[in-house]
Design a protein around this motif. Structure first.
Motif, PDB file in Angstrom:
ATOM      1  N   ASP B 197       7.755  -9.603  28.532  1.00  0.00           N
ATOM      2  CA  ASP B 197       7.912  -8.907  27.618  1.00  0.00           C
ATOM      3  C   ASP B 197       6.583  -7.854  27.264  1.00  0.00           C
ATOM      4  O   ASP B 197       6.728  -6.672  27.093  1.00  0.00           O
ATOM      5  N   ALA B 200       7.098  -5.018  29.569  1.00  0.00           N
ATOM      6  CA  ALA B 200       8.076  -4.140  29.525  1.00  0.00           C
ATOM      7  C   ALA B 200       7.421  -2.992  28.270  1.00  0.00           C
ATOM      8  O   ALA B 200       7.651  -2.032  28.251  1.00  0.00           O
ATOM      9  N   HIS B 219      13.739  -3.416  24.736  1.00  0.00           N
ATOM     10  CA  HIS B 219      13.652  -4.479  25.754  1.00  0.00           C
ATOM     11  C   HIS B 219      14.366  -5.662  25.166  1.00  0.00           C
ATOM     12  O   HIS B 219      14.056  -6.110  24.315  1.00  0.00           O
ATOM     13  N   THR B 227      14.953  -3.750  30.419  1.00  0.00           N
ATOM     14  CA  THR B 227      14.085  -2.973  29.722  1.00  0.00           C
ATOM     15  C   THR B 227      14.959  -1.435  29.818  1.00  0.00           C
ATOM     16  O   THR B 227      15.059  -0.883  30.851  1.00  0.00           O
TER      17      THR B 227
END
Ligand SMILES: Cc1cc2nc3c(=O)[nH]c(=O)nc-3n(C[C@H](O)[C@H](O)[C@H](O)COP(=O)(O)OP(=O)(O)OC[C@H]3O[C@@H](n4cnc5c(N)ncnc54)[C@H](O)[C@@H]3O)c2cc1C
Lengths: 487, 392
Positions: B197, B200, B219, B227
């Motif tokens: 995460d 991204a 994402h 992404t």
């Protein structure tokens, strides 16, 4: 002699002036309080210089807390307040009242926080518009709305007027580029609306505050959206022998699916003055000039310019010239952005700001010259053609009282015309005092009552910049306008 | 079951509302009914069905403006625009997937009233940014107008914005005018695989901070995580921008490319929250914060409750699904936000939406203003009462 009346000053407030100044010293250092007539003189007008009024006192707070204390005091004592940024309002928005305290935010001019990852900046409200872009330019970013007054005007004034600029065709105006504000309500309560995220919660307070002309709250901090500067930008100059043709060309460009960053228009009188000021290479033999700017990589710019050239050629332009260098582009924009100032050196002018549907451009421009002719007044047109936001500058002599009356009548006729063809009284400068009495041409009493009721919610006693925006007749009694906001 | 009225003119609507006001009859305002489950459940005495107020009233492609009566289906507006190669740039989300509806159609008035936007919001603004004029009937039965049909207008207070996102609690919109834009000729989406995460988010921030005009940045965690970065425009410019982006973002991997149609399908799903639509019994939250805080907020929530989520708007918009039990995670979600953003419970059973703050609770001063403003428009409190906040 001027046409626009100001409400009568409250003699009981005027009589307490010395005490009020003394009270203000409780919250503010002496250097932040301006009392002498000489020094107050610097605050007696804005860019609508035909109107002047010395305020009772001027204060220049340095913190939100000070603003809160001043407002709390004014609210308790029933003293009117006029907020002020740089005083570049063309609508008389920052014109003081005799019985009012002017709160200038010019000392609050710092950048508080820049966040490139989130593309936001938090600034104090008194920073200049260009000051924001200057603070982030090193990293390739900028703050988009670019009023021609951007070297001087403050983000506070921009927020109050929902200001625009030449490049708003693509990037939008202030309300589309502000994510959060810190503001002080009339009772001294500090509120924060929005923040560094894209959509603020609840009712759209940002939307309501932006463009409320200092009548709902005093803004002390602003969080703006930053944009990455385009790889490159280049303007093209298109000159036409007829106003109508220039108007038709604007429509065709927009209809073609290209949204240039800017489409600016100048007529012959404006071209002449601006060229002699900026030496930008404007063609002098045309009736109407368009500055069309596109952005992107070199290839993209080529591509857009080819398309625009093809469209323009269908209208047989008298001249067509693409800027060949950065220096040339800078000169082209310098001329445009200095236009009001350059004309101001030649004549006094009243700057109109109506917006019209772009399809009406030829008709309206023709009518404007007829109207000005009928008043025997000259006019220069310089404006944002892409979004139909007109700026006829009606030329007159400020020292001739008869011309003063004439120019206001002439201006009113032009603005009524804008409303008649489906447009509005003001596209970016605000109502202020200038268009206050014309509001009934655009709105019914019901519409105005609804707006005034909102003012009553924020400012039950009508202390914040009360002489502006709403026609003086048919205003509600302050006590009846709404409910007092609980502290 | 309450009565339903279906006015066919603004005058008839105004007359009915004036009468309802005099009788203190609370009204449920209904466009296409696709967003009835959005907001707090309301107790009303009658339903106003706006499906009789339809039709495009103005469309000038060369002036980039369209106006329609509030009950006009969004699909009709979009079809008219498409004929001229234009569109609503803010890409309004369609809630029907989330609410498991097959039929029905959202109305253009509801898009304005609920300020419904989609992925392109990061580039072109929200619905409220494109909305330039409204006509409405307030709770006293008065017809009020604000804004107009021109692109720039600062005449008087901006009631247009105030209406956008008021969810019908301040006025019943009867006609709305939007600024429109040319629909980009082509789209291209770069898809990076396998980014965590926060990684991204970095990639999205970098892309959004580039000059290449990203119109979508989302994402989707998962196996593998994906992404997505979207660019749009003339085909000639897409190749160049995709190339530059790929080079600048090299450290995030080599992206797969989705061309126009595949790209569109992908973004439609992201826009309409299709990834979280099932299982249908789960609660769904819409969380707004600054992109750099997005991953940490999502992690703080999913550390404490079982949640599925994805990011739009470069990480600043989190769509999150969790069990529709108790407060549906409200306390934990709002604690994770810490006041720096806001969370809206967009899907949950009525009893939960009645008990939980569906919209982010506001500080006292703003709540007082909310009540004050409501009173000026709707002193009797008859328009969608309680839909956003209790007592408003
Ligand atoms: C040469 C020239 C060119 C211009 N070009 C443009 C242009 O291209 N586009 C455009 O939109 N405008 C333009 N303007 C108009 C003007 O610059 C804008 O309206 C600007 O936003 C005013 O900012 P200011 O700081 O000077 O505000 P001021 O003139 O000081 O005040 C403007 C209004 O804001 C209120 N205000 C000020 N501070 C606050 C605060 N802290 N909280 C709440 N209210 C506050 C005031 O009460 C007043 O109503 C131009 C003006 C000039 C003189």
């Amino acid at each position: 002699m001027t046409l626009i009346a100001m409400p009568e000053a409250d003699p009981t407030v005027l009589a307490r002036r010395a005490d009020i100044v003394k009270e203000l010293k409780r919250f503010l250092p002496e250097t932040s309080i301006i009392v002498s007539e000489d020094e107050r003189r610097a605050y007696d007008t804005d860019a609508l210089t035909a109107y002047r009024q010395l305020p009772m006192v001027v204060v220049l707070p340095e913190t939100t807390e000070q603003v809160s204390e001043i407002l709390g005091f004014c609210n308790a004592e029933g003293i009117k307040v006029v907020a002020r940024g740089a005083g570049t309002s063309l609508a008389g928005g920052a014109l003081p009242a005799e019985d009012a305290i002017v709160i200038g935010v010019s000392k609050m001019n710092q950048v508080l926080d820049v966040d490139f990852d989130n593309r936001t900046a938090r600034v104090q409200a008194g920073i200049t518009n260009i000051g924001i872009s200057n603070a982030v330019a090193h990293a390739g970013f900028f703050y988009a709305p670019d009023p021609s007054s951007q070297l001087a005007c403050t983000i506070a004034g921009n927020v109050a007027m929902n200001s625009g600029g030449a490049h708003c065709l693509k990037y939008g105006v202030t309300t589309n580029n502000v994510l959060g504000v810190k503001a002080v309500l009339i009772d001294g309560t500090v509120v924060e609306v929005g923040g560094d995220w894209l959509d603020a919660a609840g009712y759209d307070w940002l939307g309501l505050l932006i463009g409320s002309e200092g009548q709902l709250a005093i803004v002390t901090e602003v969080t703006v959206r930053l944009l990455r500067t385009a790889e490159g930008a280049r303007p093209i100059l298109l000159g036409f022998d007829r106003v109508e043709t220039a108007g038709a060309c604007v429509s065709d460009i927009i209809a073609s699916g290209i949204i240039p960053v800017a489409i600016e228009y100048m007529d012959k009188p404006a071209i002449k003055v601006c060229e002699s000021f900026a030496h930008a290479g404007y063609p002098l033999d045309v009736e109407a000039l368009l500055i069309v700017e596109v952005e992107g990589s070199d290839d993209e710019i080529e591509f857009y310019l080819d398309k625009i050239t093809a469209i323009a050629e269908k209208h047989a332009p008298q001249s067509l010239k693409v800027s060949q260098s950065e220096a040339e582009s800078a000169a082209i924009w310098k001329g445009r952005k200095a236009a009001f100032g350059a004309i101001g050196r030649v004549s006094d002018y009243m700057c109109m700001d109506g917006t019209i549907p772009t399809g009406q451009l030829p008709h309206v421009l023709k009518r404007i010259s007829e109207i000005c002719e009928s008043y025997d007044l000259g006019v220069a047109n310089i404006f944002h053609a892409g979004d139909g936001n007109l700026h006829p500058l009606v030329l007159y002599n400020m020292n001739d009282p008869a011309e003063m009356v004439k120019v206001e009548e002439c201006g009113a006729e032009i603005l009524k015309l804008c409303v008649e063809v489906g447009g509005c009284l003001t596209g970016e400068h605000g109502v202020g005092i200038e268009k206050r009495e014309l509001m009934t041409h655009q709105f019914d009493q019901v519409d105005l009552d609804q707006q005034m009721a909102l003012k009553g919610v924020f400012d039950p006693q009508w202390l914040l910049n009360p002489a502006k925006v709403f026609p003086l007749a048919n205003r509600p009694k302050p006590a009846q306008t709404g409910q007092r906001v609980a502290a | 079951m309450s009565d339903t009225v279906r006015p066919e003119t603004e005058d008839a609507l105004a007359a009915f509302v004036a009468e309802a006001d005099s009788k203190a009859l609370p009204l449920d305002i209904r466009g296409g009914g696709t967003k009835r489950a959005l907001g707090r459940p309301t107790q009303t005495g009658a339903t106003i069905d706006l499906s009789g107020l339809t039709g495009i009233t103005l469309y000038e492609p060369s002036e980039l403006v369209i106006a329609a009566r509030a009950g006009t289906p969004v699909a009709d507006v979009e079809a008219a625009l498409a004929e001229n190669g234009q569109h609503l740039a803010f890409e309004p989300m369609d809630y029907r997937h989330l609410y498991g509806m097959n039929g029905g159609s959202s109305t253009i008035g509801a898009v304005a009233a609920c300020n419904i936007s989609g992925p392109r919001r990061i580039m072109t603004g929200a619905a409220r940014d494109s909305l330039i004029g409204v006509r409405l009937v307030n709770g006293k039965g008065e017809a009020v107008k604000s804004g107009g049909r021109v692109m720039k207008n600062v005449t008087g207070y901006d009631l247009v914005k105030l209406m956008a996102g008021a969810h019908g609690t301040l006025g019943i919109l009867t006609e709305v005018t939007f600024k429109v834009l040319p629909k980009p000729e082509a789209a291209l989406t770069l898809v990076y695989a396998g980014l965590a995460d926060e990684k991204a988010r970095e990639a999205m921030s970098e892309a959004l901070g580039s000059p290449f005009e990203i119109t979508g940045a989302a994402h989707l965690p998962g196996d593998p995580a994906r992404t997505l970065l979207r660019i749009e425009g003339f085909p000639q410019s897409l190749d160049y921008r995709a190339g530059e982006l790929t080079r600048d973002l090299k450290r995030f991997g080599t992206p797969e490319r989705l061309e126009t149609e595949a790209s569109e399908t992908e973004w439609q799903a992201i826009r309409d929250v299709v990834p979280l639509a099932a299982p249908t019994e789960r609660a769904v939250w819409r969380i707004s914060t600054a992109p750099t805080r997005g991953p940490a907020v999502a992690a703080a929530i999913s550390n404490r409750i079982d949640a599925a989520y994805y990011f739009d708007w470069g990480g600043g918009l989190i769509w999150l699904a969790c069990a529709a039990e108790g407060d549906a995670g409200a306390a934990i979600i709002r604690e994770a936000l810490g006041g720096k953003g806001h969370a809206t419970l967009v899907r949950a059973p009525d009893d939960i939406r009645a008990a939980v703050d569906v919209f982010e609770p506001q500080p006292d001063a703003l709540m007082a203003l909310t009540k004050g403003v409501k009173t000026t428009f709707d002193p009797g409190g008859i328009l969608n009462p309680g839909r956003m906040y209790a007592g408003v």
